[in-house]
Design a protein around this motif. Structure first.
Motif, PDB file in Angstrom:
ATOM      1  N   CYS A  40      14.857  50.517  73.089  1.00 44.90           N
ATOM      2  CA  CYS A  40      14.289  51.344  74.144  1.00 44.90           C
ATOM      3  C   CYS A  40      13.762  52.643  73.546  1.00 44.90           C
ATOM      4  O   CYS A  40      14.315  53.171  72.577  1.00 44.90           O
ATOM      5  CB  CYS A  40      15.294  51.615  75.246  1.00 44.90           C
ATOM      6  N   LYS A  44      12.821  53.667  78.288  1.00 50.81           N
ATOM      7  CA  LYS A  44      12.288  52.390  78.764  1.00 50.81           C
ATOM      8  C   LYS A  44      12.527  51.292  77.728  1.00 50.81           C
ATOM      9  O   LYS A  44      12.438  51.534  76.516  1.00 50.81           O
ATOM     10  CB  LYS A  44      10.784  52.503  79.033  1.00 50.81           C
ATOM     11  N   CYS A 374      11.952  48.448  88.494  1.00 51.71           N
ATOM     12  CA  CYS A 374      12.285  49.331  87.373  1.00 51.71           C
ATOM     13  C   CYS A 374      13.755  49.278  86.959  1.00 51.71           C
ATOM     14  O   CYS A 374      14.121  49.883  85.949  1.00 51.71           O
ATOM     15  CB  CYS A 374      11.897  50.782  87.685  1.00 51.71           C
ATOM     16  N   LYS A 382      11.330  48.066  81.879  1.00 51.04           N
ATOM     17  CA  LYS A 382      12.276  48.637  82.847  1.00 51.04           C
ATOM     18  C   LYS A 382      13.060  49.799  82.232  1.00 51.04           C
ATOM     19  O   LYS A 382      13.096  49.975  81.009  1.00 51.04           O
ATOM     20  CB  LYS A 382      13.226  47.559  83.367  1.00 51.04           C
ATOM     21  N   GLU A 383      13.688  50.566  83.101  1.00 48.43           N
ATOM     22  CA  GLU A 383      14.481  51.712  82.657  1.00 48.43           C
ATOM     23  C   GLU A 383      15.768  51.220  82.002  1.00 48.43           C
ATOM     24  O   GLU A 383      16.408  50.298  82.489  1.00 48.43           O
ATOM     25  CB  GLU A 383      14.774  52.618  83.851  1.00 48.43           C
TER      26      GLU A 383
END
Length: 436
Positions: A40, A44, A374, A382-383
């Protein structure tokens, strides 16, 4: 070259790849990777898959955090909880209406003091994180200071919270009552200050229909029209005495849900806690308006409210998330809450599989909050909110997990025996914010 805020985590991963319309479809969408990697950047997810599929160049200059013996899942999502009630958990001996008067209202009066509100908000947020909850839909109090305190603490963690000021202009202590006009104006100011600031989202929050006048509910609906991306968060059909009270106060409506519906408070971002005693036409209205339910098993059992008919939600195509409902709920832990959810279904002759339970606490919860685009799984983009779970956190769990022959059995044992001791680490927006 990766940016300085790229994170890499390796381990066993479990998630659900997409929302489903029926519980029997969950198993075919389970994604379990025995040895996987998640990357990430700036909060994200940028890469996710099996370790054996990783191109070595992808990891150049990155330190990989490895959890070889743990299970990594999306963070838990709590769709109904009251932060001001944290200190009154386990208050003895009453059902809903008496419980509010005897315990809840006296506690909430203290939140006009912003320093006090900040103290409890800090404790509350840390308790969520310690229990693996990374997103929550939260009741504050009637005081704007309570909302500011919660969002300020959450902002320090970069945490996605949805919250709002309680709107309540009758049938409560004078110190806790606003007016229709003041609730509208204060809520509007808070929306303009906090909604979509960082990861904060705002919820229009009438406590429940009996504590709002017709004028206040009208203005709550007006707020929703003015700010269509804000949420609505309230209670519905929790207790039979409550339902009878609503009928006496709103005799021109066809039922409890119709009160909210006629004021424009149903919709895809509207979440109604409990819904234990809905009529058939109310189930249909929930479906037609794409409204969501927060299923709060520990609270419903503790206050003797009744048993939520989860199977009806599936039958009617109504979104459901899981709520701890602290402080009528007796634990911040979604693991313990899922254990109670299983028992609630058993008492009705229904079953709750481990995968279905996991769905409600993760991707299903995200869908109920209109956030599945999300949150809720490990899909790229996605978060990056996720948790690291020790399946064998106690000697009893170690013994029990020895008998598990697959991940579904391991998960069920976790949900029936687990608590905050199972949470090894919590990551919010890609950053490790808690390590046991």
């Amino acid at each position: 070259m990766h940016s300085a805020d790229t994170r890499a985590v390796r381990g066993r991963f479990l998630d659900i790849t997409q929302p489903v319309s029926q519980p029997e479809n969950i198993a075919s969408n389970i994604r379990y990777i025995e040895d996987g990697l998640l990357l990430c950047t700036a909060g994200k997810i940028t890469w996710f898959g099996a370790w054996n599929d990783v191109n070595p160049e992808l990891l150049e200059g990155i330190t990989v955090t490895h959890y070889p013996d743990q299970l990594i899942t999306p963070g838990f999502i709590d769709t109904h909880i009251h932060y001001p009630q944290t200190e009154m958990m386990g208050a003895y001996g009453e059902q809903l209406l008496n419980w509010l008067n005897q315990y809840t209202f006296p506690t909430e009066i203290k939140f006009k003091d912003q320093a006090y509100a900040h103290e409890i908000a800090d404790f509350f947020v840390n308790e969520l994180i310690k229990n693996g909850t990374t997103t929550a839909l939260v009741f504050c109090t009637v005081h704007p200071e309570s909302v500011d305190a919660l969002f300020e603490v959450a902002e320090t963690k970069n945490m996605r919270l949805i919250a709002g000021k309680v709107m309540m202009d009758r049938h409560a202590p004078e110190e806790l009552c606003d007016t229709a006009i003041s609730s509208y104006e204060e809520s509007k100011q808070l929306i303009e200050k906090w909604h979509e600031r960082g990861r904060a989202l705002y919820a229009i929050t009438p406590r429940f229909a009996p504590t709002s006048s017709h004028e206040q509910l009208h203005l709550a609906g007006q707020l929703k029209q003015e700010f269509p991306t804000v949420y609505v968060h309230t209670h519905l059909s929790e207790n039979r005495d409550e339902i009878a009270w609503v009928k006496s106060l709103f005799p021109n409506h066809t039922g409890y849900l119709d009160v909210y519906h006629q004021y424009g408070l149903t919709g895809e971002r509207s979440v109604f806690a409990h819904c234990v005693h809905l009529d058939e036409h109310e189930w249909q209205c929930m479906h037609d308006t794409d409204s969501a339910i927060a299923f709060c098993p520990t609270s419903n059992l503790f206050l003797g409210s009744g048993l939520f008919p989860l199977s009806k939600a599936w039958q009617h195509g109504v979104k459901v998330g899981l709520g701890t409902d602290v402080g009528a709920g007796t634990s911040f832990s979604q693991l313990q809450t899922l254990g109670e959810a299983y028992k609630v279904q058993q008492l009705q002759g229904q079953q709750l599989s481990a995968y279905e339970a996991f769905y409600h606490a993760t991707l299903g919860g995200a869908k109920s909050l209109h956030l599945d685009h999300c949150l809720g799984n490990f899909n790229v983009g996605k978060e990056a909110d996720f948790i690291v779970i020790d399946l064998k956190a106690t000697p009893l769990q170690q013994l029990r997990q020895r008998r598990a022959t697959n991940i579904e059995e391991s998960l069920f044992a976790l949900f029936t025996l687990g608590d905050d001791r199972n949470i090894v680490a919590t990551y919010i927006h890609g950053e490790n914010v808690y390590t046991a």
